[in-house]
Design an enzyme around this catalytic site. Structure first.
Site, PDB file in Angstrom:
ATOM      1  N   CYS A 185      -1.153  -1.553   7.543  1.00 24.81           N
ATOM      2  CA  CYS A 185      -0.245  -0.418   7.365  1.00 24.81           C
ATOM      3  C   CYS A 185      -0.016   0.315   8.686  1.00 24.81           C
ATOM      4  O   CYS A 185       1.049   0.899   8.903  1.00 24.81           O
ATOM      5  CB  CYS A 185      -0.813   0.557   6.338  1.00 24.81           C
ATOM      6  SG  CYS A 185      -0.804  -0.122   4.670  1.00 24.81           S
ATOM      7  N   GLU A 238       1.379   3.742   2.117  1.00 27.14           N
ATOM      8  CA  GLU A 238       2.172   4.065   3.307  1.00 27.14           C
ATOM      9  C   GLU A 238       3.476   3.262   3.312  1.00 27.14           C
ATOM     10  O   GLU A 238       4.544   3.789   3.629  1.00 27.14           O
ATOM     11  CB  GLU A 238       1.388   3.738   4.587  1.00 27.14           C
ATOM     12  CG  GLU A 238       0.060   4.487   4.718  1.00 27.14           C
ATOM     13  CD  GLU A 238      -1.108   3.742   4.078  1.00 27.14           C
ATOM     14  OE1 GLU A 238      -0.898   3.046   3.056  1.00 27.14           O
ATOM     15  OE2 GLU A 238      -2.233   3.858   4.593  1.00 27.14           O
ATOM     16  N   ARG A 245     -13.008   5.107 -19.326  1.00 30.44           N
ATOM     17  CA  ARG A 245     -13.132   3.646 -19.398  1.00 30.44           C
ATOM     18  C   ARG A 245     -11.986   2.991 -18.625  1.00 30.44           C
ATOM     19  O   ARG A 245     -12.188   2.067 -17.854  1.00 30.44           O
ATOM     20  CB  ARG A 245     -13.050   3.171 -20.857  1.00 30.44           C
ATOM     21  CG  ARG A 245     -14.313   3.306 -21.655  1.00 30.44           C
ATOM     22  CD  ARG A 245     -14.130   2.581 -23.011  1.00 30.44           C
ATOM     23  NE  ARG A 245     -15.335   2.691 -23.827  1.00 30.44           N
ATOM     24  CZ  ARG A 245     -15.514   2.062 -24.985  1.00 30.44           C
ATOM     25  NH1 ARG A 245     -14.546   1.272 -25.464  1.00 30.44           N
ATOM     26  NH2 ARG A 245     -16.634   2.200 -25.665  1.00 30.44           N
ATOM     27  N   GLU A 296     -21.854   3.055 -20.990  1.00 33.66           N
ATOM     28  CA  GLU A 296     -21.783   3.675 -22.314  1.00 33.66           C
ATOM     29  C   GLU A 296     -22.797   2.944 -23.173  1.00 33.66           C
ATOM     30  O   GLU A 296     -22.501   1.926 -23.774  1.00 33.66           O
ATOM     31  CB  GLU A 296     -20.354   3.553 -22.865  1.00 33.66           C
ATOM     32  CG  GLU A 296     -20.062   4.557 -23.944  1.00 33.66           C
ATOM     33  CD  GLU A 296     -18.569   4.703 -24.245  1.00 33.66           C
ATOM     34  OE1 GLU A 296     -17.730   4.494 -23.334  1.00 33.66           O
ATOM     35  OE2 GLU A 296     -18.256   5.009 -25.396  1.00 33.66           O
ATOM     36  N   ARG A 349      -8.817   1.976 -25.667  1.00 27.99           N
ATOM     37  CA  ARG A 349      -7.867   2.175 -26.761  1.00 27.99           C
ATOM     38  C   ARG A 349      -7.223   3.553 -26.628  1.00 27.99           C
ATOM     39  O   ARG A 349      -7.875   4.510 -26.212  1.00 27.99           O
ATOM     40  CB  ARG A 349      -8.575   2.053 -28.117  1.00 27.99           C
ATOM     41  CG  ARG A 349      -9.162   0.669 -28.365  1.00 27.99           C
ATOM     42  CD  ARG A 349      -9.788   0.518 -29.743  1.00 27.99           C
ATOM     43  NE  ARG A 349     -10.933   1.369 -29.966  1.00 27.99           N
ATOM     44  CZ  ARG A 349     -12.175   1.107 -29.562  1.00 27.99           C
ATOM     45  NH1 ARG A 349     -12.435   0.001 -28.875  1.00 27.99           N
ATOM     46  NH2 ARG A 349     -13.162   1.934 -29.825  1.00 27.99           N
ATOM     47  N   HIS A 387       0.841  -1.196   0.000  1.00 26.43           N
ATOM     48  CA  HIS A 387       0.000   0.000   0.000  1.00 26.43           C
ATOM     49  C   HIS A 387       0.877   1.247   0.000  1.00 26.43           C
ATOM     50  O   HIS A 387       2.094   1.172   0.173  1.00 26.43           O
ATOM     51  CB  HIS A 387      -0.926  -0.014   1.224  1.00 26.43           C
ATOM     52  CG  HIS A 387      -1.961  -1.101   1.178  1.00 26.43           C
ATOM     53  ND1 HIS A 387      -2.899  -1.295   2.160  1.00 26.43           N
ATOM     54  CD2 HIS A 387      -2.199  -2.066   0.239  1.00 26.43           C
ATOM     55  CE1 HIS A 387      -3.674  -2.325   1.845  1.00 26.43           C
ATOM     56  NE2 HIS A 387      -3.262  -2.819   0.695  1.00 26.43           N
ATOM     57  N   LEU A 397     -31.137   1.723 -22.363  1.00 20.48           N
ATOM     58  CA  LEU A 397     -30.515   1.312 -21.106  1.00 20.48           C
ATOM     59  C   LEU A 397     -30.124   2.521 -20.257  1.00 20.48           C
ATOM     60  O   LEU A 397     -30.308   2.519 -19.033  1.00 20.48           O
ATOM     61  CB  LEU A 397     -29.283   0.429 -21.374  1.00 20.48           C
ATOM     62  CG  LEU A 397     -28.532  -0.049 -20.126  1.00 20.48           C
ATOM     63  CD1 LEU A 397     -29.445  -0.838 -19.193  1.00 20.48           C
ATOM     64  CD2 LEU A 397     -27.315  -0.890 -20.515  1.00 20.48           C
TER      65      LEU A 397
END
Lengths: 383, 383
Positions: A93, A58, A193, A300, A216, A56, A305
């Site tokens: 941590c 820290e 995305r 998207e 992409r 992580h 929808l």
């Protein structure tokens, strides 16, 4: 405990947030965290969360200080999220922080993970470390809205990407919809995305555009998962999105043979029927995502929808790209139940307006949901 | 002639532009002009164009200097528009400037008025005064786009105000459209009405909303004129917009008796038939406005007239207020002929995005028209 944030604390927390931003694409399902260790205005060490299983933020920052032969004793640690206090894939941590003996730990937001939830901060305070919370809390929540949403309400953070003309049209009457917006807006869409855990679309889009649904043009070592809402289980088995990467198909119909055939294409079929026939239970789908450790959902989809998700209260944020053009009577952005009064419409709060080439990007979110998450991450500060 | 603009020139020209902005509501049909006279970083005098018949900005600034007992000799005069060189309702400003003997005159843009058009600048140069042009030209054109448009192409500058949801809907299916946007956006809309020469609407809006079409909530000594496009000459004689102020009704039908009755209500009927029956020739209407010395037209109409104006190429700028709400299948913003390809759509350039309360205001203009005007006002600089 101090709640005042002197300008220095804000400065260093912003640096920690910038580090978290650099690991936007790689930490899921873990949160993106940045950490900076400072003494007398000098950085002793810094770091950000590594991919799952790795250290992580820290730990990265403490190791960085060690590499530089710097002692952290008496220094200030800036962390964008409360340090964990439980054994996960890595040890807590908080133990490492306690061992390093900083004088102060400044934390942006608390971690609503029930295994942490203020316990990390409590242990630091018990050891006599000064703990400051709430510095840059809004920015810190924005970086990890998905993780916080999943931990505190069992739902992912869902944004819906839409591209339209100034008069809200996303396609011409003949279906032509490609390239309404310019290359800068499209590249930005791929950035969103890339940071998500899953890109979700509907069958209308699959049939009309046959999208690949992948990222992409963005430098990312990790592709988000792909998902399709397909109430009638009609998805063509030759759709381009079946390219070997995992695809989740949500449906309301059983068809064991098709499920088996799609499994060969790395598709996982999840049957979640709603009350209405051949409709997927969209809120149940979102709960499923959270249970499966999806933090952020990038929608998207077409007007059908998109509208259904809005109407079901499943959308937390709109990511709206507007091209400076008027199209008139063409396809709308969202299909919604007819409203009899404006008060009945879902209201959003505009949080950002940016130029992208010739286009505009507006971000707007459901204010109530955001406030709820802000309260949830601010809780440890009241302890 | 110098074309370089040192930072000081920009600073003082911005002050002159701010003065022009203060007379936004009162100079029509004259341009709004600001003037600042400076020596050694000290203002000697300043002023802005007074209402028609009153002194122009240069005269106001020179008189201000006189009141302060300051000699303008050897100073620099900043003027947002080329000083006039002809006798209008007032004597030529250039004569007064020459008499005051400044060393430099800095001008933002040229005046395409055929009676001026570089002659003002030429006379200053002949007298040995250094003339600098093109400082803050874009801002100066923006203040007087209407005047410049009328002088250089015989057309007013036309902006179209629209208010809609994020998905481009301006009314619910039941016609409810009031208060989509909040009070800040509505107040801003009235500011734009106030600066225009005429507020134009269509019969659909008159029949549906019965608007007063006046400026409310803005401190202005002058109301813009009102105008209605009413092809079939159906306007109800009891419409609220007939409140004693002058109303122009554009129609395609003759009806002498109704014309006479409306004259009693201070309405002027202009018959401008288009090729299509009962349609007003919209480009001819815009030419009529320019001939009648209307600089700026504020369109606030329904989807029908708005779309017809866009399709006829009559709209130079969009003033779009977006409320952060989604309305789904409700009334659209503009009715346009169906497009077969995106390339056929009118493209705009977004020039400003501002928050107004919870709403956004986007301004976008037709880039070609703007560039044409910019070239026109830059011409004297090339002389």
């Amino acid at each position: 405990m101090t709640t005042v944030s002197p300008p220095d604390d804000i400065y260093w927390m912003r640096r920690a947030l910038a580090l978290a931003d650099r690991v936007l694409f790689t930490t899921a399902p873990n949160p993106r965290v940045g950490c900076v260790i400072v003494r007398d205005g000098r950085v002793l060490g810094e770091g950000a969360t590594q991919p799952p299983g790795g250290p992580h933020a820290e730990i990265c920052a403490l190791r960085d200080a060690q590499h530089r032969n710097e002692s952290v004793e008496g220094a200030t640690m800036y962390v964008t999220l409360e340090p964990c206090s439980h054994f996960g894939r890595t040890p807590p941590c908080v133990d490492a922080v306690l061992a390093a003996r900083p004088a102060r730990v400044v934390v942006a937001i608390g971690d609503p993970n029930p295994l942490v939830n203020g316990q990390g901060l409590a242990r630091l305070r018990e050891a006599g470390i000064e703990v400051v919370t709430g510095v840059c809390a809004e920015e810190a929540l924005a970086v990890n809205a998905g993780f916080i949403s999943r931990m505190s309400r069992g739902l992912p953070w869902v944004w819906m990407k839409m591209a339209a003309s100034l008069d809200g049209r996303s396609a011409l009457h003949n279906g032509m919809s490609q390239w309404i917006t310019g290359p800068e807006a499209r590249a930005d869409g791929h950035h969103w995305r890339a940071r998500s855990c899953v890109v979700l679309t509907g069958m209308g889009t699959v049939l009309k555009d046959d999208p690949q649904l992948n990222v992409r043009g963005v430098d990312t070592p990790r592709q988000p998962r792909k998902a399709v809402v397909d109430g009638r289980f009609e998805i063509p088995e030759g759709a381009r999105l079946f390219d070997g990467a995992e695809v989740i198909v949500f449906t309301a119909r059983e068809d064991a043979a098709k499920v088996a055939r799609l499994a060969d294409k790395n598709a996982r079929v999840v049957v979640l029927p709603a009350q209405a026939p051949d409709r997927v239970d969209l809120p149940a789908m979102m709960r499923w995502f959270a249970q499966e450790q999806f933090n952020e959902v990038h929608v998207e989809a077409g007007a059908g929808l998109s509208g259904a998700l809005v109407a079901a209260g499943c959308v937390d944020e709109l990511l709206l790209y507007l091209a400076p053009v008027l199209l008139g009577d063409a396809a709308g952005m969202v299909r919604l139940p007819m409203l009899e009064h404006l008060d009945a419409a879902q209201r959003y709060e505009i949080i950002d307006a940016a130029r992208l080439g010739a286009d505009m990007r507006l971000r707007a979110r459901v204010p109530g949901t955001w406030r709820q998450l802000m309260q949830r991450v601010a809780l440890p500060a009241l302890a």
